[in-house]
Design an enzyme around this catalytic site. Sequence first.
Site, PDB file in Angstrom:
ATOM      1  N   SER A 106       0.827  -1.219   0.000  1.00  0.00           N
ATOM      2  CA  SER A 106       0.000   0.000   0.000  1.00  0.00           C
ATOM      3  C   SER A 106       0.857   1.263   0.000  1.00  0.00           C
ATOM      4  CB  SER A 106      -0.952   0.000   1.193  1.00  0.00           C
ATOM      5  OG  SER A 106      -0.252  -0.170   2.396  1.00  0.00           O
ATOM      6  N   HIS A 125      -2.303  -8.693   2.077  1.00  0.00           N
ATOM      7  CA  HIS A 125      -1.856  -7.464   2.754  1.00  0.00           C
ATOM      8  C   HIS A 125      -2.920  -7.085   3.802  1.00  0.00           C
ATOM      9  CE1 HIS A 125       0.231  -3.807   3.439  1.00  0.00           C
ATOM     10  NE2 HIS A 125      -0.148  -3.099   2.399  1.00  0.00           N
ATOM     11  N   HIS A 132       5.690 -12.909   7.068  1.00  0.00           N
ATOM     12  CA  HIS A 132       5.911 -11.524   6.646  1.00  0.00           C
ATOM     13  C   HIS A 132       7.028 -11.488   5.609  1.00  0.00           C
ATOM     14  CE1 HIS A 132       6.527  -7.172   6.858  1.00  0.00           C
ATOM     15  NE2 HIS A 132       5.285  -7.153   7.303  1.00  0.00           N
ATOM     16  N   ARG A 151       4.114  -5.043  16.693  1.00  0.00           N
ATOM     17  CA  ARG A 151       2.747  -4.512  16.665  1.00  0.00           C
ATOM     18  C   ARG A 151       1.781  -5.564  17.209  1.00  0.00           C
ATOM     19  NH1 ARG A 151       2.343  -3.066  10.431  1.00  0.00           N
ATOM     20  NH2 ARG A 151       3.089  -5.214  10.385  1.00  0.00           N
ATOM     21  N   ASP A 155      -1.751  -8.375  11.901  1.00  0.00           N
ATOM     22  CA  ASP A 155      -3.143  -8.746  11.629  1.00  0.00           C
ATOM     23  C   ASP A 155      -3.636  -9.906  12.490  1.00  0.00           C
ATOM     24  OD1 ASP A 155      -3.353  -6.815   9.663  1.00  0.00           O
ATOM     25  OD2 ASP A 155      -2.482  -8.136   8.161  1.00  0.00           O
TER      26      ASP A 155
HETATM   27  N1  CMX Z   1       0.652 -19.660   5.683  1.00  0.00           N
HETATM   28  C1  CMX Z   1       0.977 -20.539   4.729  1.00  0.00           C
HETATM   29  N2  CMX Z   1       2.005 -20.383   3.890  1.00  0.00           N
HETATM   30  C2  CMX Z   1       2.746 -19.278   4.028  1.00  0.00           C
HETATM   31  C3  CMX Z   1       2.508 -18.336   5.027  1.00  0.00           C
HETATM   32  C4  CMX Z   1       1.370 -18.535   5.867  1.00  0.00           C
HETATM   33  N3  CMX Z   1       1.021 -17.662   6.815  1.00  0.00           N
HETATM   34  N4  CMX Z   1       3.413 -17.358   4.921  1.00  0.00           N
HETATM   35  C5  CMX Z   1       4.218 -17.670   3.889  1.00  0.00           C
HETATM   36  N5  CMX Z   1       3.820 -18.835   3.352  1.00  0.00           N
HETATM   37  C6  CMX Z   1       4.348 -19.499   2.165  1.00  0.00           C
HETATM   38  C7  CMX Z   1       4.165 -18.585   0.976  1.00  0.00           C
HETATM   39  O1  CMX Z   1       2.845 -18.636   0.444  1.00  0.00           O
HETATM   40  C8  CMX Z   1       5.217 -19.094   0.027  1.00  0.00           C
HETATM   41  O2  CMX Z   1       4.726 -20.266  -0.595  1.00  0.00           O
HETATM   42  P1  CMX Z   1       5.066 -20.589  -2.146  1.00  0.00           P
HETATM   43  O3  CMX Z   1       6.546 -20.729  -2.190  1.00  0.00           O
HETATM   44  O4  CMX Z   1       4.319 -21.867  -2.397  1.00  0.00           O
HETATM   45  O5  CMX Z   1       4.554 -19.424  -2.935  1.00  0.00           O
HETATM   46  C9  CMX Z   1       6.334 -19.500   0.977  1.00  0.00           C
HETATM   47  O6  CMX Z   1       5.734 -19.666   2.269  1.00  0.00           O
HETATM   48  C10 CMX Z   1       7.432 -18.461   1.095  1.00  0.00           C
HETATM   49  O7  CMX Z   1       6.861 -17.225   1.427  1.00  0.00           O
HETATM   50  P2  CMX Z   1       7.684 -16.138   2.260  1.00  0.00           P
HETATM   51  O8  CMX Z   1       8.868 -15.752   1.461  1.00  0.00           O
HETATM   52  O9  CMX Z   1       7.917 -16.600   3.645  1.00  0.00           O
HETATM   53  O10 CMX Z   1       6.622 -14.947   2.361  1.00  0.00           O
HETATM   54  P3  CMX Z   1       6.291 -13.865   1.254  1.00  0.00           P
HETATM   55  O11 CMX Z   1       7.255 -12.727   1.445  1.00  0.00           O
HETATM   56  O12 CMX Z   1       6.199 -14.457  -0.093  1.00  0.00           O
HETATM   57  O13 CMX Z   1       4.839 -13.441   1.686  1.00  0.00           O
HETATM   58  C11 CMX Z   1       3.101 -12.852   3.192  1.00  0.00           C
HETATM   59  C12 CMX Z   1       4.593 -12.688   2.854  1.00  0.00           C
HETATM   60  C13 CMX Z   1       2.776 -11.900   4.342  1.00  0.00           C
HETATM   61  C14 CMX Z   1       2.271 -12.458   1.954  1.00  0.00           C
HETATM   62  C15 CMX Z   1       2.847 -14.333   3.590  1.00  0.00           C
HETATM   63  O14 CMX Z   1       3.563 -14.625   4.757  1.00  0.00           O
HETATM   64  C16 CMX Z   1       1.371 -14.638   3.791  1.00  0.00           C
HETATM   65  O15 CMX Z   1       0.675 -14.936   2.833  1.00  0.00           O
HETATM   66  N6  CMX Z   1       0.892 -14.552   5.074  1.00  0.00           N
HETATM   67  C17 CMX Z   1      -0.535 -14.711   5.350  1.00  0.00           C
HETATM   68  C18 CMX Z   1      -1.283 -13.428   4.984  1.00  0.00           C
HETATM   69  C19 CMX Z   1      -0.953 -12.307   5.933  1.00  0.00           C
HETATM   70  O16 CMX Z   1      -0.934 -12.464   7.139  1.00  0.00           O
HETATM   71  N7  CMX Z   1      -0.729 -11.101   5.361  1.00  0.00           N
HETATM   72  C20 CMX Z   1      -0.544  -9.874   6.165  1.00  0.00           C
HETATM   73  C21 CMX Z   1       0.853  -9.348   6.131  1.00  0.00           C
HETATM   74  C22 CMX Z   1       0.949  -8.098   6.952  1.00  0.00           C
HETATM   75  C23 CMX Z   1       0.778  -6.855   6.128  1.00  0.00           C
HETATM   76  O17 CMX Z   1      -0.340  -6.543   5.709  1.00  0.00           O
HETATM   77  O18 CMX Z   1       1.757  -6.154   5.880  1.00  0.00           O
END
Ligand code: CMX
Length: 436
Positions: free
Chosen positions: A242, A272, A318, A327, A373
């Site tokens: 964002s 996000h 994250h 947070r 979150d």
């Molecule tokens: N549950 C399941 N799998 C997860 C996970 C979770 N909470 N967090 C990461 N992973 C997976 C990813 O989907 C990714 O899988 P693929 O390789 O199959 O695509 C793998 O682990 C590696 O991901 P990463 O490098 O650890 O994390 P990213 O930087 O790609 O993504 C985030 C970060 C936040 C999108 C991811 O951790 C996620 O989807 N979390 C759940 C959603 C969430 O809580 N989002 C809020 C973030 C806070 C904000 O808004 O800033």
Amino acid sequence: MTLKEKLAQKVPAARERYRALSKQYGDKVIDKVTVAQVAGGMRSIKSLLTDISYLDPNEGIRFRGYTIPETLEKLPRRAGAEIPLVGGFYHLLFTGDVPTLAEAEAVEADWRGRWTVPQYVYDVIEGAGPKDTHPMTLFTLGVLAMQRESIFARRYAEKTMKREDYWEAMYEDSMTMVARLPAIAAYVYRRKYHGDTPNAPDPNLDWGSNFAHMMKNPNPEYRELMKLYFILHSDHESGNASAHTAHLVASTLSDVFYAWAGGLCALAGPLHGLANQECLDWVMKVMKHFNGVPTKDQIEKFAWDTLNSGNVIPGYGHAVLRKTDPRYTCQREFALKHCPDDPIFKTVSVVFEAVPPVLQAAGKAKNPWPNVDAHSGQLQYHYGVKEWDFYTVLFGIGRALGISANVTWDRAVGQPIERPKSITTDMLENLAKAAQ
Ligand code: CMX
């Protein structure tokens, strides 16, 4: 001295410092880019510049150099208040200086003078379509509608504004936009879920507490929570989706209303900001499934089922952080103080014990720990805001503080239009082979 006068004093030196960067060190290499980063969402490439906040992977966020506990301890608050004034926090974000209570109150007074939302903004929301329209759509439309009042856009079109003065118009628009966001959000909430209109703002209340009042939530603890919530969600350096979207949009010399409407659309994604709604949804499903507060073993099984069905566990992981998000910890402390017996809080606490080992064992997520979150929904629900598809709107109010300070500073130092380079898959493969 007003916040704007203070900024006017700080801008020339910051602009000189910024210009000197390219002049003195323009050809120095500070990072390298791997194929994985190009193919993987540009993760961690050092390519954005901000002094408003910095996110350390292990320590978490610092606002202008201060950790969350330091920020809350240093900022001024009204007599008897648990949480500082958000006006003072905005002063800190803009200037890097901890304000006096009088300076914080001056920002609050400035917001008060601007917080009346013109009827046409509500008319746009009213005309937005069927009742099931998502609150983020309604909120974003409200922000976008206000663009017609942008001082920056008008002065730019009139050709009456020098480049060095862009920041002043961005600042004015930022103050107006931020002042009105709580009222627009409360309007969206009362209209969508209760079929009525919010309370009129109370000039005796500060900006953050007023949101609680306009929501028709009389609990004084909710007022304190909302100030805390807005501060915690304000800024997370510049690379998150964002903030980066808002920075990119504003880099075209779009005004802050366009920029934050764009940023809100990024915030509305489930990876996000929407994760806060998804997270409570997940927790409630867990509680329904186990008919109350589950055990650690039960949550472990539920978490594996979530992963095995191809879904993420919302609120965990994250892109930058590698430890529990401070947070999250701060909200947990608020809950421990104010609602330790809440069954949803108890469940969130068991999730905190159960999920990280599951994510570690699954072996994919680089960070198995909770983010902001994973907690925010529990507190909202506890204080009666039970409609969780509204929660991302709350994030959108808080994050506006950080992005508006950022885009104002972008114009102050003269940051240019953003334009990274894309290449084709053939080119990337050839570059990769040549690098072997
Ligand atoms: N549950 C399941 N799998 C997860 C996970 C979770 N909470 N967090 C990461 N992973 C997976 C990813 O989907 C990714 O899988 P693929 O390789 O199959 O695509 C793998 O682990 C590696 O991901 P990463 O490098 O650890 O994390 P990213 O930087 O790609 O993504 C985030 C970060 C936040 C999108 C991811 O951790 C996620 O989807 N979390 C759940 C959603 C969430 O809580 N989002 C809020 C973030 C806070 C904000 O808004 O800033």
